[in-house]
Design a protein around this motif. Structure first.
Motif: not given
Ligand code: ADP
Ligand code: MG
Length: 407
Positions: A317, A345, A364-366, A374
């Protein structure tokens, strides 16, 4: 309940409040003025009737003319505007009335109307802080202006009364709002738990069904790759995608099952070192430095594979938040009753409204994210008796901190 959203239930509540407001408004207006201008003077043997020179009955007539307007506004679907209309009309008519009566006359200013008290005291039924401030400040301003124009000390009494009533109204309003917030958050909590329970059951069932076909699919794909040796275009992609499905299935299995950790004493640094040995080559390719900053050495009672997964999730992440490269710092510190590990980070950060959604599965934002990382990490850490806390500043970076107890 502010800002007012056009939700049918809320509109219905607002209409109810407005109806109640309108009824009481007129019920207070008519008898009050009748008592003040007719009954009270009659028993005190002074001249009865509305004050000379003012709007007279037009004051009441105009206020009654607001009623059809209010009904039209409610029918049009803007019930939240009615209270402001009444306030504006009332303060306007009242000011005109006062100016007409007292301007240029030597009569002493007679303090305000009971409806002002009513406006303020009843403002909590609308559960709107904006309305409360508009009327409180509006009436205070009115008295300040009148006090300046007519040089009357009587306004001080009215101002004091408004302040006193406002404090009561404010307390009521704050109580209402905090009560509503508490109920909403309990409800939100329940909804979340229910969602998790359903997802948990579904996930375990589906994941179970998918795992076997998936592993034979992977085996046969590898065999086929060996048979077609030389074709390096599609097989790696296919195998990679199968691995991705497998990772999702594994995440779902962890989320769905109750505590599956097999705990043994392990050195935390070794777990992180292992994760780094896997991840650092990827990081280098993306211009990302990973720094391990260890101040202590400690042994935890934990499931090695699950903790590896947590750190892979968090570091991935962090890396994904820095598409232009940067530094990820992993800091291990000892805390009074345990150990604290932060993955820090310098990436894009998380918006406050998104931060609240991170506990939801599949958020998710990806483009190629699955929104489980998470959640899985949090669940694993909680099953180890610890907790996971996310701090983030938009544009500056994110700090995910894990607290774990030490045996
Ligand atoms: P994914 O990585 O598959 O999107 P995660 O549960 O790991 O799912 O994370 C969920 C969302 O949390 C991410 O899509 C992102 O928007 C946000 N996020 C998590 N970790 C970070 C980080 N270190 N910096 C910025 N955004 C984060
Ligand atoms: Mg992730």
């Amino acid at each position: 309940m502010e800002p007012f959203k056009k939700n049918s239930v809320l509109v219905y509540e607002e209409v109810k409040a407005v109806k109640f407001f309108l009824w009481t408004f007129y019920i207070i207006l008519v008898p009050y003025d009748f008592i003040v201008y007719y009954i009270y003077p009659y028993f005190n043997k002074v001249e009865t009737g509305l004050p000379y020179g003012g709007l007279g009955f037009y004051f009441h007539l105009l206020l009654f003319f607001l009623l059809p307007a209010a009904i039209i506004i409610i029918k049009k679907g803007y019930p939240e505007k009615v209270k402001y209309m009444y306030f504006a009309a009332f303060i306007l008519l009242d000011t005109i009335n006062n100016v007409l009566i007292y301007w240029g006359s030597n009569k002493e200013f007679n303090s305000g109307h009971i409806l002002e008290v009513y406006f303020i005291l009843f403002s909590p039924i609308f559960v709107s802080k904006r309305f409360f401030w508009v009327i409180t400040l509006g009436f205070s301003l009115k008295y300040l202006t009148i006090g300046l124009i007519f040089q009357s000390a009587k306004v001080l009494f009215a101002l004091g009364l408004i302040l006193f009533i406002s404090i009561i109204a404010w307390i009521l309003l704050s109580r209402f709002q905090s009560y509503i917030t508490a109920i909403t958050s309990i409800y939100e909590d329940m909804r979340q738990k229910e969602k998790l329970a359903v997802i948990g059951q579904m996930a375990t069932a589906i994941a179970h069904e998918i795992k076997n076909p998936l592993s034979s699919l992977k085996g046969f794909t590898q065999l086929q790759q060996e048979k077609d040796n030389g074709d390096e275009q599609y097989y790696p992609i296919m195998l990679n995608e199968i691995d991705r499905i497998n990772a999702i299935v594994n995440d779902l299995l962890i989320l769905g099952k109750p505590n599956t950790a097999i705990k043994k004493p392990q050195k935390l640094e070794e777990i992180i070192q292992y994760v780094l040995s896997v991840i650092v080559p990827h990081a280098q390719r993306r211009d990302i430095d990973i720094i391990l900053d260890t101040k202590t050495s400690s042994v935890l009672l934990c499931d090695e594979n699950q903790l590896k997964q947590v750190f892979i999730n968090l570091i991935k992440n962090a890396m994904e938040a820095m598409p232009e490269g940067g530094t990820v710092t992993i800091r291990i510190e000892s805390q009074n009753s345990g150990i604290k590990v932060s993955v820090i980070d310098e990436g894009c950060g998380i918006k406050p409204d998104q931060l609240a959604k991170l506990g939801e599965p599949f958020y998710t934002t990806k483009q190629s994210g699955n929104g489980l990382g998470l959640m899985v990490s949090k669940k694993i850490i909680e099953e180890h008796g610890g907790n996971l806390i996310i701090n983030s500043e938009l544009g500056k970076g994110t700090d995910v901190t894990i607290y774990l107890p030490v045996p």
